[in-house]
Design a protein around this motif. Sequence first.
Motif, mmCIF file in Angstrom:
data_model
loop_
_atom_site.group_PDB
_atom_site.id
_atom_site.type_symbol
_atom_site.label_atom_id
_atom_site.label_comp_id
_atom_site.label_asym_id
_atom_site.label_seq_id
_atom_site.Cartn_x
_atom_site.Cartn_y
_atom_site.Cartn_z
ATOM 1 N N PHE A 52 0.914 -1.222 -0.014
ATOM 2 C CA PHE A 52 0.035 0.016 0.044
ATOM 3 C C PHE A 52 1.002 1.050 -0.066
ATOM 4 O O PHE A 52 0.700 2.155 -0.708
ATOM 5 C CB PHE A 52 -0.902 0.079 1.144
ATOM 6 C CG PHE A 52 -1.710 1.187 1.269
ATOM 7 C CD1 PHE A 52 -2.894 1.430 0.200
ATOM 8 C CD2 PHE A 52 -1.424 2.202 2.251
ATOM 9 C CE1 PHE A 52 -3.780 2.653 0.316
ATOM 10 C CE2 PHE A 52 -2.244 3.731 2.313
ATOM 11 C CZ PHE A 52 -3.318 3.706 1.299
ATOM 12 N N GLN A 53 1.714 1.232 0.921
ATOM 13 C CA GLN A 53 2.715 2.505 0.751
ATOM 14 C C GLN A 53 3.350 2.569 -0.597
ATOM 15 O O GLN A 53 3.684 3.856 -1.159
ATOM 16 C CB GLN A 53 3.976 2.208 1.937
ATOM 17 C CG GLN A 53 3.414 2.310 3.262
ATOM 18 C CD GLN A 53 4.435 1.993 4.391
ATOM 19 O OE1 GLN A 53 5.513 1.319 4.019
ATOM 20 N NE2 GLN A 53 3.908 2.318 5.634
ATOM 21 N N ALA A 54 3.890 1.545 -1.096
ATOM 22 C CA ALA A 54 4.535 1.715 -2.370
ATOM 23 C C ALA A 54 3.587 2.172 -3.456
ATOM 24 O O ALA A 54 3.870 2.839 -4.182
ATOM 25 C CB ALA A 54 4.943 0.096 -3.036
ATOM 26 N N ALA A 55 2.306 1.968 -3.427
ATOM 27 C CA ALA A 55 1.263 2.301 -4.381
ATOM 28 C C ALA A 55 0.958 3.742 -4.287
ATOM 29 O O ALA A 55 0.728 4.513 -5.209
ATOM 30 C CB ALA A 55 -0.032 1.582 -4.355
ATOM 31 N N THR A 56 0.836 4.171 -2.936
ATOM 32 C CA THR A 56 0.828 5.694 -2.631
ATOM 33 C C THR A 56 2.142 6.408 -3.232
ATOM 34 O O THR A 56 1.748 7.761 -3.826
ATOM 35 C CB THR A 56 0.788 5.808 -1.080
ATOM 36 O OG1 THR A 56 -0.602 5.031 -0.585
ATOM 37 C CG2 THR A 56 0.340 7.320 -0.618
ATOM 38 N N ALA A 57 3.231 5.906 -2.845
ATOM 39 C CA ALA A 57 4.276 6.767 -3.617
ATOM 40 C C ALA A 57 4.425 6.797 -4.859
ATOM 41 O O ALA A 57 4.748 7.821 -5.463
ATOM 42 C CB ALA A 57 5.651 6.036 -2.851
ATOM 43 N N ALA A 58 3.789 5.726 -5.630
ATOM 44 C CA ALA A 58 3.849 5.987 -6.902
ATOM 45 C C ALA A 58 2.908 6.592 -7.435
ATOM 46 O O ALA A 58 3.057 7.528 -8.238
ATOM 47 C CB ALA A 58 3.456 4.349 -7.555
ATOM 48 N N THR A 59 1.720 6.984 -6.817
ATOM 49 C CA THR A 59 0.870 7.997 -7.003
ATOM 50 C C THR A 59 1.441 9.337 -7.019
ATOM 51 O O THR A 59 1.238 10.196 -7.658
ATOM 52 C CB THR A 59 -0.499 7.788 -6.011
ATOM 53 O OG1 THR A 59 -1.111 6.505 -6.326
ATOM 54 C CG2 THR A 59 -1.646 8.932 -6.501
ATOM 55 N N LEU A 60 2.041 9.539 -5.880
ATOM 56 C CA LEU A 60 2.407 10.854 -5.590
ATOM 57 C C LEU A 60 3.874 11.348 -6.639
ATOM 58 O O LEU A 60 3.906 12.288 -7.225
ATOM 59 C CB LEU A 60 3.287 10.886 -4.142
ATOM 60 C CG LEU A 60 1.981 10.862 -2.970
ATOM 61 C CD1 LEU A 60 2.733 10.663 -1.615
ATOM 62 C CD2 LEU A 60 1.384 12.193 -2.909
ATOM 63 N N GLY A 94 11.033 5.307 -13.345
ATOM 64 C CA GLY A 94 11.462 4.671 -11.807
ATOM 65 C C GLY A 94 10.367 4.298 -11.206
ATOM 66 O O GLY A 94 10.290 3.340 -10.566
ATOM 67 N N THR A 95 8.919 5.004 -11.468
ATOM 68 C CA THR A 95 7.879 4.462 -10.727
ATOM 69 C C THR A 95 7.449 3.361 -11.278
ATOM 70 O O THR A 95 6.936 2.317 -10.551
ATOM 71 C CB THR A 95 6.809 5.701 -10.888
ATOM 72 O OG1 THR A 95 7.313 6.983 -10.558
ATOM 73 C CG2 THR A 95 5.454 5.442 -10.185
ATOM 74 N N VAL A 96 7.345 3.129 -12.691
ATOM 75 C CA VAL A 96 7.041 1.836 -13.329
ATOM 76 C C VAL A 96 7.897 0.750 -12.770
ATOM 77 O O VAL A 96 7.283 -0.373 -12.626
ATOM 78 C CB VAL A 96 6.916 2.004 -14.724
ATOM 79 C CG1 VAL A 96 6.725 0.917 -15.464
ATOM 80 C CG2 VAL A 96 5.971 3.032 -15.080
ATOM 81 N N ALA A 97 9.253 1.136 -12.690
ATOM 82 C CA ALA A 97 10.092 -0.125 -12.417
ATOM 83 C C ALA A 97 9.802 -0.411 -10.828
ATOM 84 O O ALA A 97 9.858 -1.624 -10.541
ATOM 85 C CB ALA A 97 11.623 0.368 -12.436
ATOM 86 N N ARG A 98 9.697 0.520 -9.889
ATOM 87 C CA ARG A 98 9.115 0.169 -8.721
ATOM 88 C C ARG A 98 7.723 -0.674 -8.468
ATOM 89 O O ARG A 98 7.695 -1.574 -7.802
ATOM 90 C CB ARG A 98 8.911 1.272 -7.796
ATOM 91 C CG ARG A 98 10.280 1.847 -7.413
ATOM 92 C CD ARG A 98 10.074 3.235 -6.417
ATOM 93 N NE ARG A 98 11.705 3.737 -6.245
ATOM 94 C CZ ARG A 98 11.617 5.001 -5.801
ATOM 95 N NH1 ARG A 98 10.698 5.832 -5.703
ATOM 96 N NH2 ARG A 98 12.806 5.547 -5.487
ATOM 97 N N PRO A 100 4.177 -7.347 -7.868
ATOM 98 C CA PRO A 100 3.899 -8.563 -8.269
ATOM 99 C C PRO A 100 5.130 -9.789 -8.274
ATOM 100 O O PRO A 100 4.805 -10.759 -7.861
ATOM 101 C CB PRO A 100 3.489 -8.613 -9.685
ATOM 102 C CG PRO A 100 3.897 -7.298 -10.123
ATOM 103 C CD PRO A 100 4.185 -6.514 -8.886
ATOM 104 N N ILE A 101 6.167 -9.350 -8.259
ATOM 105 C CA ILE A 101 7.419 -10.066 -8.159
ATOM 106 C C ILE A 101 7.673 -10.468 -6.806
ATOM 107 O O ILE A 101 7.733 -11.762 -6.425
ATOM 108 C CB ILE A 101 8.691 -9.567 -8.627
ATOM 109 C CG1 ILE A 101 8.552 -9.620 -10.265
ATOM 110 C CG2 ILE A 101 9.889 -10.251 -8.290
ATOM 111 C CD1 ILE A 101 9.766 -8.365 -10.894
ATOM 112 N N SER A 102 7.377 -9.385 -5.678
ATOM 113 C CA SER A 102 7.777 -9.846 -4.499
ATOM 114 C C SER A 102 6.521 -10.626 -3.897
ATOM 115 O O SER A 102 6.622 -11.663 -3.384
ATOM 116 C CB SER A 102 7.721 -8.786 -3.502
ATOM 117 O OG SER A 102 6.509 -7.904 -3.687
#
Length: 102
Positions: free
Chosen positions: A18-26, A70-74, A79-81
């Motif tokens: 969830f934090q990763a998705a929020t960071a991607a949105t920002l 970079g956002t797309v790479a993160r 899904p890999i994790s």
Amino acid sequence: LSKREREQFFAMLTVRSFQAATAATLLTANSVAVVAIAVLLQPIIAARSARIAATYTCARLAEALLLLAGTVARLMLLPISEAYAAAPGSNTAKADVTSILY
């Protein structure tokens, strides 16, 4: 990285998705703002020099594209994790992860 460190890394990504998705949105909003600033400053800078205005706009566009890449790479790591954590041979347990994080 050792196998244990890789397991911990992927486990943290799974727990903090969830934090990763929020960071991607920002970061995406930041990329849009970078381009918007360049477009808004274009006429002001062009009054002095059209070449500088075009260079500035292109540089800010390149910055936005790099941020998005970079956002797309993160986001591709999520899904890999999750697949890594769900794999039969994985020793990743949520109890282990919470003890690592907190």
